[in-house]
Every structure is written in C-alpha cells, then in structure tokens.
Design a protein around this motif. Structure first.
Motif, mmCIF file in Angstrom:
data_model
loop_
_atom_site.group_PDB
_atom_site.id
_atom_site.type_symbol
_atom_site.label_atom_id
_atom_site.label_comp_id
_atom_site.label_asym_id
_atom_site.label_seq_id
_atom_site.Cartn_x
_atom_site.Cartn_y
_atom_site.Cartn_z
ATOM 1 N N ILE A 82 -6.685 12.230 -5.437
ATOM 2 C CA ILE A 82 -7.292 11.529 -4.298
ATOM 3 C C ILE A 82 -8.584 10.839 -4.727
ATOM 4 C CG2 ILE A 82 -8.410 11.859 -2.057
ATOM 5 C CD1 ILE A 82 -6.371 14.107 -1.544
ATOM 6 N N ILE A 83 -9.370 11.522 -5.549
ATOM 7 C CA ILE A 83 -10.631 10.951 -6.016
ATOM 8 C C ILE A 83 -10.385 9.778 -6.959
ATOM 9 C CG2 ILE A 83 -12.679 11.438 -7.413
ATOM 10 C CD1 ILE A 83 -12.694 14.241 -6.177
ATOM 11 N N ILE A 84 -9.346 9.860 -7.777
ATOM 12 C CA ILE A 84 -8.974 8.724 -8.628
ATOM 13 C C ILE A 84 -8.650 7.510 -7.751
ATOM 14 C CG2 ILE A 84 -7.184 7.824 -10.177
ATOM 15 C CD1 ILE A 84 -7.051 10.636 -11.434
ATOM 16 N N GLY A 85 -7.955 7.748 -6.637
ATOM 17 C CA GLY A 85 -7.652 6.656 -5.710
ATOM 18 C C GLY A 85 -8.907 6.031 -5.128
ATOM 19 N N LEU A 86 -9.876 6.840 -4.774
ATOM 20 C CA LEU A 86 -11.143 6.326 -4.245
ATOM 21 C C LEU A 86 -11.893 5.531 -5.307
ATOM 22 C CD1 LEU A 86 -12.404 9.442 -2.231
ATOM 23 C CD2 LEU A 86 -11.437 7.321 -1.302
ATOM 24 N N LEU A 95 0.836 -1.203 0.000
ATOM 25 C CA LEU A 95 0.000 0.000 0.000
ATOM 26 C C LEU A 95 0.869 1.250 0.000
ATOM 27 C CD1 LEU A 95 -2.755 -1.031 2.585
ATOM 28 C CD2 LEU A 95 -2.954 -0.971 0.091
ATOM 29 N N LEU A 96 1.965 1.204 0.742
ATOM 30 C CA LEU A 96 2.882 2.335 0.796
ATOM 31 C C LEU A 96 3.522 2.584 -0.569
ATOM 32 C CD1 LEU A 96 4.337 4.478 2.507
ATOM 33 C CD2 LEU A 96 6.074 2.731 3.035
ATOM 34 N N ALA A 97 3.901 1.497 -1.264
ATOM 35 C CA ALA A 97 4.510 1.634 -2.586
ATOM 36 C C ALA A 97 3.530 2.256 -3.577
ATOM 37 C CB ALA A 97 4.976 0.269 -3.087
ATOM 38 N N MET A 98 2.271 1.787 -3.550
ATOM 39 C CA MET A 98 1.261 2.376 -4.430
ATOM 40 C C MET A 98 1.004 3.828 -4.069
ATOM 41 S SD MET A 98 -1.527 -0.700 -5.041
ATOM 42 C CE MET A 98 -1.741 -1.170 -3.320
ATOM 43 N N GLY A 99 0.949 4.099 -2.766
ATOM 44 C CA GLY A 99 0.725 5.461 -2.317
ATOM 45 C C GLY A 99 1.858 6.394 -2.723
ATOM 46 N N CYS A 100 3.093 5.918 -2.641
ATOM 47 C CA CYS A 100 4.252 6.744 -3.011
ATOM 48 C C CYS A 100 4.231 7.076 -4.504
ATOM 49 C CB CYS A 100 5.545 6.039 -2.639
ATOM 50 S SG CYS A 100 5.906 6.047 -0.865
ATOM 51 N N LEU A 101 3.818 6.105 -5.324
ATOM 52 C CA LEU A 101 3.739 6.358 -6.754
ATOM 53 C C LEU A 101 2.705 7.441 -7.050
ATOM 54 C CD1 LEU A 101 4.586 5.795 -9.624
ATOM 55 C CD2 LEU A 101 3.030 3.829 -9.659
ATOM 56 N N MET A 102 1.557 7.343 -6.406
ATOM 57 C CA MET A 102 0.536 8.371 -6.607
ATOM 58 C C MET A 102 0.969 9.705 -5.985
ATOM 59 S SD MET A 102 -3.081 6.319 -6.221
ATOM 60 C CE MET A 102 -3.978 7.631 -7.058
ATOM 61 N N LEU A 103 1.689 9.637 -4.867
ATOM 62 C CA LEU A 103 2.178 10.852 -4.217
ATOM 63 C C LEU A 103 3.136 11.621 -5.123
ATOM 64 C CD1 LEU A 103 2.346 12.607 -1.625
ATOM 65 C CD2 LEU A 103 4.254 11.137 -0.899
ATOM 66 N N SER A 104 3.925 10.902 -5.918
ATOM 67 C CA SER A 104 4.875 11.563 -6.821
ATOM 68 C C SER A 104 4.145 12.443 -7.840
ATOM 69 C CB SER A 104 5.736 10.523 -7.539
ATOM 70 O OG SER A 104 4.962 9.743 -8.451
ATOM 71 N N PHE A 105 2.930 12.077 -8.201
ATOM 72 C CA PHE A 105 2.125 12.898 -9.101
ATOM 73 C C PHE A 105 1.370 13.973 -8.315
ATOM 74 C CE2 PHE A 105 2.731 8.967 -11.458
ATOM 75 C CZ PHE A 105 3.033 9.429 -12.726
ATOM 76 N N TRP A 106 0.917 13.613 -7.122
ATOM 77 C CA TRP A 106 0.164 14.552 -6.271
ATOM 78 C C TRP A 106 0.990 15.785 -5.934
ATOM 79 C CZ3 TRP A 106 0.536 16.405 -1.206
ATOM 80 C CH2 TRP A 106 -0.646 16.913 -0.652
ATOM 81 N N LEU A 107 2.280 15.606 -5.659
ATOM 82 C CA LEU A 107 3.142 16.714 -5.270
ATOM 83 C C LEU A 107 3.338 17.725 -6.397
ATOM 84 C CD1 LEU A 107 5.877 14.752 -3.271
ATOM 85 C CD2 LEU A 107 4.117 16.270 -2.329
ATOM 86 N N PHE A 139 -2.183 8.132 -15.542
ATOM 87 C CA PHE A 139 -0.861 8.692 -15.266
ATOM 88 C C PHE A 139 0.196 8.324 -16.306
ATOM 89 C CE2 PHE A 139 -3.130 8.272 -11.227
ATOM 90 C CZ PHE A 139 -3.062 9.581 -10.763
ATOM 91 N N GLY A 140 -0.128 7.468 -17.270
ATOM 92 C CA GLY A 140 0.789 7.226 -18.374
ATOM 93 C C GLY A 140 1.581 5.927 -18.287
ATOM 94 N N LYS A 141 2.349 5.696 -19.344
ATOM 95 C CA LYS A 141 3.060 4.427 -19.514
ATOM 96 C C LYS A 141 4.192 4.233 -18.507
ATOM 97 C CE LYS A 141 2.034 4.028 -24.462
ATOM 98 N NZ LYS A 141 2.601 3.958 -25.829
ATOM 99 N N LYS A 142 4.880 5.298 -18.153
ATOM 100 C CA LYS A 142 5.979 5.159 -17.182
ATOM 101 C C LYS A 142 5.442 4.723 -15.828
ATOM 102 C CE LYS A 142 9.884 7.629 -15.134
ATOM 103 N NZ LYS A 142 10.640 8.928 -15.089
#
Length: 238
Positions: free
Chosen positions: A92-96, A69-81, A165-168
């Motif tokens: 956040i809504i995409i995550g929900l 969960l932390l790994a998935m969260g960190c990946l999304m956090l990199s875009f959130w920042l 979020f794309g191919k990368k």
C-alpha cells in the motif's frame, strides 16, 4: 539501494535525445508524417466501421479511465494477497509513493517541457469527431495534449512494477500501458508522439532518479514510520 549513476545518466540521455530528435527538426522531422498518417488512418475508420467507432468512444469515456486504475489495482492486489500483514502494508505504501512520484514528475514535465500543442482532432480540417458522430460523452480532443499525462502515469506504474515486483509484473504493466493509453491516439485526443516522445522522455529523465537511487526506499520508509497502522491506533472501546 545504492545509486546507479551511470545507468541513470544513460537513461536521462536517451530521454533527452528522444525529445530533441522530435523537438528540434523543422515541423518535427519524420515524426509529423508518422503522427499525421496514424491519425488519418484511425480517423477514416470511424466512418467505415460502427464497431470501431463505438470501441474508441467507449474506451475514451471517463469510466474507462477508472478501468485503467482497476487494472493497476488488480495487478498490485495479486501481490498483496500473497503477503502477510507487514508485506500488505508495504505494498500500500509503495502505491502511495508511486502516486507521489507520478504527480511530481507530471507537474515538472508539464511546466518544463517547452511545448504546447492541440490534439490532432483540433489541428486538421475536415475530420471526423466521435463526439459529433455519436453525441456521447467521450474525450476526443485536447487543447494541450503534450506530453500525454495518462500515458505518463501508466509508464511510471510500469517502472514501479519492475523495481518492486519483478519482470513479469513489468511485462503485464506494459500491456496495460498499450491497452489504456493508445485509445487516446486512436480517437485523436493525442498524437502518437504525445506518448512515445512526450510521456516516455519525461519518464526516462525523471523516474530513474526516484527508483535507481535510495529516494523511493526512503519515501517508503518515511510513510511506514509516520502513517498510522491498526497496531498503534488507540482502542476506544476499552
């Protein structure tokens, strides 16, 4: 987003063909020798290498699930920042939306797939169990391992990464799938086909209807409309 019906049906057909090529043959055809070989290979390593034994024990502990969960969260956090206030709310809504899709697809797969089988650690005699070798808390068995729900969630996450979020991001998400789903196979809590047939076929059939139609965008818009934000929460300090 317009509905990409031909591609949806193609992915559905691929998922159905994958499931049927495992489900229909007697004793699952070539899949069972592959499953058995992989299980016995890793099972023998448990008593050949203390390092491997501890590796699979720790990576199948409940705490390691939190790491996924932390790994998935960190990946999304990199875009959130990188986003402004509106963009951060959307992520956040995409995550929900992803979580909702994962729950629905998992429940449908569990109830509609006509399969119930125990993990390899409960299916073969005279094998090694990590919980018996180390006597620590770890998941090394399951009475109903098909399809792999953990692998399914990780694959759904990968699909959402590709869509929004794309191919990368998709490539990184697939690496997360391997790192956090396959320890279950190495310890014997899942057959390989629980993931590469069960999880993958369910995702190929269910997820395209969410991501390749306007459905996910509409759910995101619905959440965005009705979920409170700081701008519309009354200020009680005045």
């Amino acid at each position: 987003m317009t509905t990409r019906l031909p591609l949806i049906l193609l992915l559905n057909a691929a998922g159905l063909a994958l499931f049927l090529c495992w489900y229909l043959p007697v004793n699952h055809g070539f899949w069972f020798p592959l499953d058995a070989t992989i299980f016995h290979f890793f099972n023998q390593q448990l008593v050949k290498s203390d390092a491997f034994l501890w590796l699979v024990a720790l990576t199948n502990n409940r705490a390691f699930d939190a790491c996924s969960l932390l790994a998935m969260g960190c990946l999304m956090l990199s875009f959130w920042l990188k986003e402004d206030k509106t963009g951060r709310r959307r992520i956040i809504i995409i995550g929900l939306t992803m979580l909702l899709a994962a729950v629905v697809i998992n429940q449908l797969a569990q109830h509609l797939m006509p399969v119930k089988r125990a993990s390899p650690s409960l299916s073969f005699p005279n094998i090694y169990r990590v919980s018996e070798l180390l006597h620590i808390s770890t998941k090394d068995a399951s009475k109903d391992s098909f399809p792999g729900d953990h692998g399914m969630m990780l694959l759904i996450f990968s699909g959402f990464m590709l869509r929004y979020f794309g191919k990368k991001a998709f490539g990184i998400a697939l690496l997360i799938v391997v790192i956090f789903a396959f320890p279950r196979v190495m310890i014997g809590a899942h057959w390989l086909t629980d993931i590469v047939v069960g999880s993958l076929s369910a995702v190929l059939i269910g997820l395209p209807w969410v991501l390749m139609t306007p459905m996910s965008d509409k759910i995101i818009a619905l959440f965005d409309r009705y979920l409170p934000s700081k701008s519309n929460i009354p200020n009680t300090n005045n």
